[in-house]
Design a protein around this motif. Sequence first.
Motif, PDB file in Angstrom:
ATOM      1  N   SER A  47       2.963  -3.001  -6.706  1.00 12.75           N
ATOM      2  CA  SER A  47       2.882  -2.191  -5.596  1.00 12.75           C
ATOM      3  C   SER A  47       2.721  -0.884  -5.725  1.00 12.75           C
ATOM      4  O   SER A  47       2.531  -0.260  -6.937  1.00 12.75           O
ATOM      5  CB  SER A  47       4.222  -2.324  -4.779  1.00 12.75           C
TER       6      SER A  47
ATOM      7  N   ASP B 108       5.297  -0.021   4.155  1.00 10.02           N
ATOM      8  CA  ASP B 108       5.036  -1.485   4.361  1.00 10.02           C
ATOM      9  C   ASP B 108       6.129  -2.592   4.256  1.00 10.02           C
ATOM     10  O   ASP B 108       5.942  -3.488   4.632  1.00 10.02           O
ATOM     11  CB  ASP B 108       3.599  -1.707   3.838  1.00 10.02           C
TER      12      ASP B 108
ATOM     13  N   THR C 124       8.495  -7.218   3.880  1.00  6.43           N
ATOM     14  CA  THR C 124       7.321  -6.498   4.460  1.00  6.43           C
ATOM     15  C   THR C 124       7.335  -6.867   5.926  1.00  6.43           C
ATOM     16  O   THR C 124       7.606  -7.496   6.459  1.00  6.43           O
ATOM     17  CB  THR C 124       5.911  -7.254   3.872  1.00  6.43           C
ATOM     18  N   THR C 125       6.237  -5.692   6.449  1.00  6.07           N
ATOM     19  CA  THR C 125       6.448  -5.692   8.035  1.00  6.07           C
ATOM     20  C   THR C 125       5.277  -6.726   8.337  1.00  6.07           C
ATOM     21  O   THR C 125       4.234  -7.152   7.491  1.00  6.07           O
ATOM     22  CB  THR C 125       5.866  -4.342   8.360  1.00  6.07           C
TER      23      THR C 125
ATOM     24  N   GLY D  64       6.319   2.474  10.500  1.00  8.52           N
ATOM     25  CA  GLY D  64       5.029   1.990   9.570  1.00  8.52           C
ATOM     26  C   GLY D  64       4.774   2.970   8.491  1.00  8.52           C
ATOM     27  O   GLY D  64       3.460   3.053   7.870  1.00  8.52           O
TER      28      GLY D  64
ATOM     29  N   MET E 229      -0.190  -1.627  -0.791  1.00  8.77           N
ATOM     30  CA  MET E 229       1.045  -1.452   0.058  1.00  8.77           C
ATOM     31  C   MET E 229       2.113  -0.626  -0.537  1.00  8.77           C
ATOM     32  O   MET E 229       2.204  -0.225  -1.613  1.00  8.77           O
ATOM     33  CB  MET E 229       1.930  -2.701   0.227  1.00  8.77           C
ATOM     34  N   LYS E 230       2.602   0.317   0.513  1.00  5.06           N
ATOM     35  CA  LYS E 230       3.751   1.313   0.368  1.00  5.06           C
ATOM     36  C   LYS E 230       4.923   0.710   0.346  1.00  5.06           C
ATOM     37  O   LYS E 230       5.506   0.236   1.198  1.00  5.06           O
ATOM     38  CB  LYS E 230       3.588   2.567   0.882  1.00  5.06           C
TER      39      LYS E 230
ATOM     40  N   LYS F  56       2.551  -5.692  10.183  1.00  3.95           N
ATOM     41  CA  LYS F  56       1.421  -5.239  10.222  1.00  3.95           C
ATOM     42  C   LYS F  56       0.845  -5.294   8.533  1.00  3.95           C
ATOM     43  O   LYS F  56      -0.354  -5.633   8.295  1.00  3.95           O
ATOM     44  CB  LYS F  56       1.459  -3.993  10.399  1.00  3.95           C
ATOM     45  N   ALA F  57       1.655  -5.209   7.597  1.00  6.94           N
ATOM     46  CA  ALA F  57       1.471  -5.294   6.196  1.00  6.94           C
ATOM     47  C   ALA F  57       0.843  -6.582   5.755  1.00  6.94           C
ATOM     48  O   ALA F  57       0.257  -6.898   5.190  1.00  6.94           O
ATOM     49  CB  ALA F  57       2.627  -4.773   5.369  1.00  6.94           C
TER      50      ALA F  57
ATOM     51  N   THR G 173      11.111  -5.956  10.207  1.00  6.04           N
ATOM     52  CA  THR G 173      10.178  -6.615   9.259  1.00  6.04           C
ATOM     53  C   THR G 173       9.883  -8.109   9.710  1.00  6.04           C
ATOM     54  O   THR G 173      10.524  -8.686  10.495  1.00  6.04           O
ATOM     55  CB  THR G 173      10.501  -6.551   7.821  1.00  6.04           C
TER      56      THR G 173
END
Length: 235
Positions: A91, A111, A56-57, A108, A72-73, A59-60, A129
């Motif tokens: 998810s 995620d 995951t990133t 972005g 989350m995508k 931000k996520a 990520t």
Amino acid sequence: MPKMGVLNAAYIFKDLDHMYSVMNSPMVKAWFEELASKTGMRVLDTWYLGMRQLNTTAKAGPVYKPEDLKSMKIRMPNNEAFMDMGKAIGSNPTPMGFGEVYLALKLGTIDGQDNPLPTDLSALFVEVTKYIILTDHSIGMINPVINEKFWQSLPFEYKTYIIKALEVARYYMNYLVLEQESRLLKQFVDDYKMEIIVPDKEAFMKFAREYYSQEKFDKAWGKGMYETIQSYPTN
């Protein structure tokens, strides 16, 4: 052959030894024979591609349990079995071609994604990520195939040589992947400043069992097939 979709279900295999026990079982060998007769494509072997982990990133954020993935995508390959796998770990799966994933993570649009660790490095997902979540939710595999008519036209000795060559290649491929998996987490931390998350794996497994208890999976795979394969003995 929708019933073969069970082989891509989350947590269907306990570990690599169990995966090979199932893939070499009389049941799966019969599926491969049926596949050859229906499609003209004969499966010759099974090679280990790596344990699929979440990624995951920044931000996520990190993930510790299925509930953390609710909004989350997470990118999944665009087929039904993989989309179901994404839902089975909690998810919101987003279908996307592999070549689009790097930019989607960077911008972005998604995620996170899931892949074996060697793929995370080779595709440079580690650049865009922050977290590797060790869910161990699926064992990736490759199945070398050959045209069935051509295969049947070969002399027996040629078939034997090909099978033996694939066996050697399998052991080498598996060694390469396992060797990478043994050292990549340290490299991800040292070179890319990633964080490694150990989640509540039991919670993920429970969530997956409940998801796959839906009637549609019994209809597609055969009644109780998810539990049958999970409980298949390891040789």
